[in-house]
Design an enzyme around this catalytic site. Structure first.
Site, short mmCIF file in Angstrom:
data_model
loop_
_atom_site.label_atom_id
_atom_site.label_comp_id
_atom_site.label_asym_id
_atom_site.label_seq_id
_atom_site.Cartn_x
_atom_site.Cartn_y
_atom_site.Cartn_z
N GLU A 12 0.81 -1.23 0.00
CA GLU A 12 0.00 0.00 0.00
C GLU A 12 0.84 1.28 0.00
O GLU A 12 0.52 2.24 0.72
CB GLU A 12 -0.97 -0.01 1.18
CG GLU A 12 -2.08 -1.02 1.02
CD GLU A 12 -3.15 -0.90 2.10
OE1 GLU A 12 -3.03 -0.07 3.03
OE2 GLU A 12 -4.13 -1.66 2.02
N TYR A 64 -12.06 -2.93 0.88
CA TYR A 64 -12.86 -3.27 2.06
C TYR A 64 -14.23 -2.60 1.91
O TYR A 64 -14.33 -1.49 1.38
CB TYR A 64 -12.18 -2.79 3.35
CG TYR A 64 -10.88 -3.49 3.64
CD1 TYR A 64 -10.87 -4.75 4.22
CD2 TYR A 64 -9.65 -2.89 3.34
CE1 TYR A 64 -9.67 -5.40 4.49
CE2 TYR A 64 -8.46 -3.53 3.61
CZ TYR A 64 -8.47 -4.79 4.20
OH TYR A 64 -7.29 -5.44 4.46
N GLU A 102 -5.85 -8.19 -0.37
CA GLU A 102 -6.59 -7.76 0.83
C GLU A 102 -8.02 -7.47 0.40
O GLU A 102 -8.25 -6.59 -0.44
CB GLU A 102 -5.98 -6.50 1.47
CG GLU A 102 -4.70 -6.74 2.23
CD GLU A 102 -4.25 -5.51 3.04
OE1 GLU A 102 -5.15 -4.79 3.57
OE2 GLU A 102 -3.05 -5.27 3.14
#
Length: 507
Positions: free
Chosen positions: A173, A244, A292
């Site tokens: 990231e 997410y 992720e």
């Protein structure tokens, strides 16, 4: 009642099911490692200090690969701290999660855990505060057979054979301002390319993952990947994606359609990567590592700062998941499978305690969260090839993603056994849906082997230490609003409102 239709054809193959799709993530964060996978003194702990109750659940979950050791943590991590005699390892500050890292678990310990769990390791190197030399050093320790300073140090530490890790993340990231060592796309692209070339000089068949966008909402989304790949296209195999999802302000309709955004994310990055490849006149295709993804109530985390005191393994981001969350997780798995031609690795973040399918209490039990069930059943049943799934469904309007189909689905076909499995969600909040599955292309000899559904009258119901089996999978035929009937080459079933279903057909 609403009605929808799904048509399948064994000749319409997207790609083989890739077992790396069912990856997970263990970061030195909160209680994922300490009192998660590792707790010496726990009643279930083995000779290496690993909780065998967690190991059993990880195997049941069907995890195939685990990304380690981070995450934001890796951008400040010194891998050398986690090897050698445990009593000599330094305690360090972890700036990412404002905690104390004891380094009692490092790569040697985690490799033992991975062997016991029967999972592949995806290893992330620190390109936040470190660089090419440190990446080469940790690779030498992990993968070089013998005869060098660092490979002999590994052997002295008890691992005579190299770990043979093939999949390596080039940082984490680094597009994010929150990341220790945050870089511009130009800075990171140059560093990633240099690191990749050096690693492949040491071991040419490594598979390397360049950092992509940490969210599709990042202002640099797309442009970041384009710049990074301009530098690193020829020396990496993957670009990463992170996403997410959470329910915002009671907007359940948009939340249930989160996979629409995941589809957009994947399609956008595939198009970006292919455009770079075209400019470079390369025949190579860059795949995506969605390493992720999960439901994470990030807004809660942002409103509750990290601990003020520096603690070992503080309780951080221990979200409790409900029925709606599990349906969304099942739908995100549908999206990942649907894109199996280009998404060939993925990691649900994380495995234990931290936004996780498995929860534990120190010295106490371990249990399955609601999101455990769709993951475990999909990992167990998705075999063979992913099929193109033609869906005819009513739609509804969402505030975040526009028009979304009420029904979403994907199917797999195992030619060796003849099994066909269909994974389906009903996103409608009020209505069951009568679904017809057209199997005429398979002939007339398929029959329903089993069908399982996750739903509940209370969409906020969750599993807890006191009620660990409050929400689980139930046979579809046991659901009062549903039932299966077969009609020639069609199967009809009624999908309850806000539900996830796995239907397996066999010959």
């Amino acid at each position: 009642m609403l009605r929808a239709r799904v048509a399948l054809n064994p000749a319409a193959v997207v790609a083989p099911v890739n077992r790396r799709t069912f990856g997970s993530f263990v970061e030195h964060m909160g209680r994922c490692v300490y009192t998660g996978i590792y707790e010496p003194g726990h009643p279930s702990a083995d000779e290496d200090g690993f909780r065998t109750d967690v190991l059993a659940l990880a195997r049941e979950l069907g995890v195939s690969m685990v990304r380690y050791p981070g995450g934001n943590f890796v951008s400040g991590y010194r891998w050398e701290d986690g090897v050698g005699p445990a009593e000599q390892r330094p305690r360090r500050r972890d700036l990412a999660w404002r905690s104390i890292e004891t380094n009692q678990v490092g790569i040697d310990e985690f490799a033992k855990w991975a062997e016991k769990a029967d999972v592949e390791i995806m290893y992330a190197v620190n390109l936040g505060t470190r660089g090419v030399q440190e990446a080469l050093d940790v690779h030498e320790y992990i993968n070089h057979p013998e005869g060098t300073e660092l490979s002999e140090r590994r052997r002295t530490n008890g691992a005579e054979k190299p770990y043979g890790i093939k999949l390596w993340c080039l940082g984490n990231e680094l597009d994010g301002p929150w990341q220790t060592g945050h870089k511009t796309a130009e800075e990171y692209g140059l560093l990633a390319a240099s690191t990749a070339r050096a690693l492949k000089s040491a071991e040419p068949d490594l598979e390397l993952v360049a950092c992509g966008s940490s969210s599709s909402t990042m202002p640099t989304f797309g442009a970041w990947e384009s710049t990074v790949l301009e530098h690193a296209y020829d020396v990496v195999e993957y670009v990463s994606c992170h996403a997410y999802y959470e329910e915002h302000d009671g907007d359940l309709g948009s939340f249930l359609a989160s996979a629409v955004d995941m589809d957009h994310f994947v399609n956008s990055i595939v198009a970006t990567a292919d455009a770079v490849g075209a400019r470079l006149k390369s025949k190579k295709k860059i795949n995506l590592s969605f390493d992720e993804w999960n439901v994470w109530y990030l807004s809660r985390f942002q409103s509750a700062p990290l601990p003020k005191e520096w603690e070992v393994a503080p309780r951080v981001i221990e979200d409790q998941y409900n029925v709606a969350d599990a349906v969304v997780v099942g739908n995100l798995l549908i999206s990942l499978l649907r894109h199996s031609d280009r998404v060939t690795a993925a990691c649900q973040a994380q495995l234990v305690n931290v936004i996780a399918p498995i929860m534990t209490e120190p010295g106490g039990p371990a249990w399955r969260q609601t999101i455990f069930h769709p993951f475990a059943r999909t990992a167990a049943l998705a075999k063979g090839d992913v099929l193109e799934t033609r869906i005819d469904s009513p739609t509804y309007e969402t505030a975040r993603y526009g028009s979304a189909p009420v029904i979403d689905a994907v199917a797999t076909h195992d030619a060796a056994t003849g099994d066909v499995t269909v994974f389906i969600v009903n996103r409608d909040q009020q209505n069951p849906v009568e679904l017809t599955i057209d199997l005429s292309a398979f002939g007339a000899d398929l029959s329903v082997a089993d069908s399982w559904t996750l739903t509940d009258d209370d969409l906020r119901a969750a599993n807890t230490r006191d009620e660990p089996e409050r929400v689980t999978l139930r046979p579809t035929t046991d659901i009062p609003t549903g039932g299966l009937t077969e009609a020639g080459t069609e199967v009809r079933l009624t999908l309850p409102r806000v539900s996830w279903t796995a239907l397996r057909l066999s010959r």
